[in-house]
Design a protein around this motif. Sequence first.
Motif, PDB file in Angstrom:
ATOM      1  N   PHE A 217       8.536 -10.605   7.567  1.00  0.00           N
ATOM      2  CA  PHE A 217       7.567  -9.507   7.629  1.00  0.00           C
ATOM      3  C   PHE A 217       6.391  -9.891   8.535  1.00  0.00           C
ATOM      4  CE2 PHE A 217       4.992  -6.378   4.757  1.00  0.00           C
ATOM      5  CZ  PHE A 217       4.904  -5.491   5.827  1.00  0.00           C
TER       6      PHE A 217
ATOM      7  N   GLN B 116       5.600  -0.241   9.367  1.00  0.00           N
ATOM      8  CA  GLN B 116       5.140  -1.142   8.303  1.00  0.00           C
ATOM      9  C   GLN B 116       5.795  -0.782   6.969  1.00  0.00           C
ATOM     10  OE1 GLN B 116       3.521  -3.803   8.955  1.00  0.00           O
ATOM     11  NE2 GLN B 116       3.074  -3.246  11.075  1.00  0.00           N
TER      12      GLN B 116
ATOM     13  N   GLN C  61       8.584   0.591   6.489  1.00  0.00           N
ATOM     14  CA  GLN C  61      10.018   0.299   6.474  1.00  0.00           C
ATOM     15  C   GLN C  61      10.302  -1.089   5.890  1.00  0.00           C
ATOM     16  OE1 GLN C  61      12.318   2.811   7.353  1.00  0.00           O
ATOM     17  NE2 GLN C  61      13.546   1.385   6.150  1.00  0.00           N
ATOM     18  N   PHE C  62       9.418  -2.053   6.168  1.00  0.00           N
ATOM     19  CA  PHE C  62       9.582  -3.397   5.587  1.00  0.00           C
ATOM     20  C   PHE C  62       9.520  -3.336   4.063  1.00  0.00           C
ATOM     21  CE2 PHE C  62       8.442  -4.940   9.814  1.00  0.00           C
ATOM     22  CZ  PHE C  62       9.265  -6.038   9.928  1.00  0.00           C
TER      23      PHE C  62
ATOM     24  N   ASN D 216      12.631  -1.715   2.656  1.00  0.00           N
ATOM     25  CA  ASN D 216      13.764  -2.652   2.643  1.00  0.00           C
ATOM     26  C   ASN D 216      13.647  -3.638   1.492  1.00  0.00           C
ATOM     27  OD1 ASN D 216      14.576  -1.361   4.935  1.00  0.00           O
ATOM     28  ND2 ASN D 216      13.915  -2.980   6.342  1.00  0.00           N
ATOM     29  N   GLU D 217      12.437  -4.129   1.260  1.00  0.00           N
ATOM     30  CA  GLU D 217      12.217  -5.095   0.180  1.00  0.00           C
ATOM     31  C   GLU D 217      12.529  -4.447  -1.174  1.00  0.00           C
ATOM     32  OE1 GLU D 217      11.647  -8.209   0.487  1.00  0.00           O
ATOM     33  OE2 GLU D 217      11.169  -8.755  -1.591  1.00  0.00           O
TER      34      GLU D 217
END
Lengths: 218, 218
Positions: free
Chosen positions: A50, B128, B130-131, B134-135
């Motif tokens: 990240f 931002q 999207q991270f 995904n997590e």
Amino acid sequence: MTDQVKLYGVEVSPFVARAKIALNLKGINYEFIQEDLDNKSPDLLKYNPFLKKVPVLVHNGNPISESLVIIEYIDEIWKGVPIMTKDAYEKAQAQFWAKVIDDKCHPAVLKAILSHGEEQAVAEADEQLQFLENELKVKGSKFFGGDNIGLVDICVGYTIFWVGAAEEALGIELVAKDKFPKITEWSDNCINCQVVKDGLPTRESLVAFYNRLFGKAE
Amino acid sequence: MTDQVKLYGVEVSPFVARAKIALNLKGINYEFIQEDLDNKSPDLLKYNPFLKKVPVLVHNGNPISESLVIIEYIDEIWKGVPIMTKDAYEKAQAQFWAKVIDDKCHPAVLKAILSHGEEQAVAEADEQLQFLENELKVKGSKFFGGDNIGLVDICVGYTIFWVGAAEEALGIELVAKDKFPKITEWSDNCINCQVVKDGLPTRESLVAFYNRLFGKAE
């Protein structure tokens, strides 16, 4: 099982120094892996996808990022010399000061450095440092939280070392030491601690870093 | 001795909401003191002289500032439902995510709000988020760290509530919910928690705040 401890970082980063000093304080053997921030390693991108930033501590395969989080993790995993006090209020005070020096003092001083000592930027840095000077005057102890090195010392007690190298590279004084005798005394106490000294880059490498940053020939 | 707990804040601040939610989770009675940030009270200036910011928690006369520090303090002082996990690695992961959502996602979303949905700013916020999406997909749990509400939920699990109010005030969509189904589901789980709900401002007060911010008549 022996702990496998790796630290991904760059020598000249004060955030990486925090992790090194915390590991030194606990007496932990670790492998330091030098990163090239212009060409980050697949390991760094895997461990911190990240932020893609150093430091990253990898403990038995588990990555931990963000220097303050790394310090707290080190303190919880390895007992021995404590970094955090057990007293909840004192701990909160230390966390507060570590954060505000990071959020307020450091950006102001960095701006003074990057502006090559522009008058207004230096005045703003002075204003922020005055708060810290006053707080240290009230405390009156060798280290930030008392007689032993602790969280605030490990995070920010030695950053004047970076300022000194920047001053040498620029050939000017950015932080007037006579204005901040308590900060100077505190910084000296921290820098003279062996565990801190062992976590710092050499003065030469730091001056060379600033020379490159300022576009000066080495 | 009965604990005396005061919280200085403003209703519309998500940072103040963090402290309220943590106190609610622990079942602590506290007095909420509404600050006027254009005319800060002598108490606020006394308790947080360096930053002059809310929230400030005052526990039996001792002031604690900075929302993440306040949450950790509350968790240490009052046992009962824990906010932080005992596992050092899980705790570090939670601290990491609380910090990076604060440092990366929030500024990007705030920029999209303040630009009134300018295309580039919205694209950066999407990147931002999207991270985080995904997590959350990897985790697949009700709350960020599992089945129980924890640090990341208390810090940032409900901030879409602020985005929704800004969207209503602006009359546009800033965060496309169909792009982020996991963030939406997680936010709903958090907002539907009673301790969170009780710590949030009303939707109306938040929309009115954004209308004032955007210079719209109420």
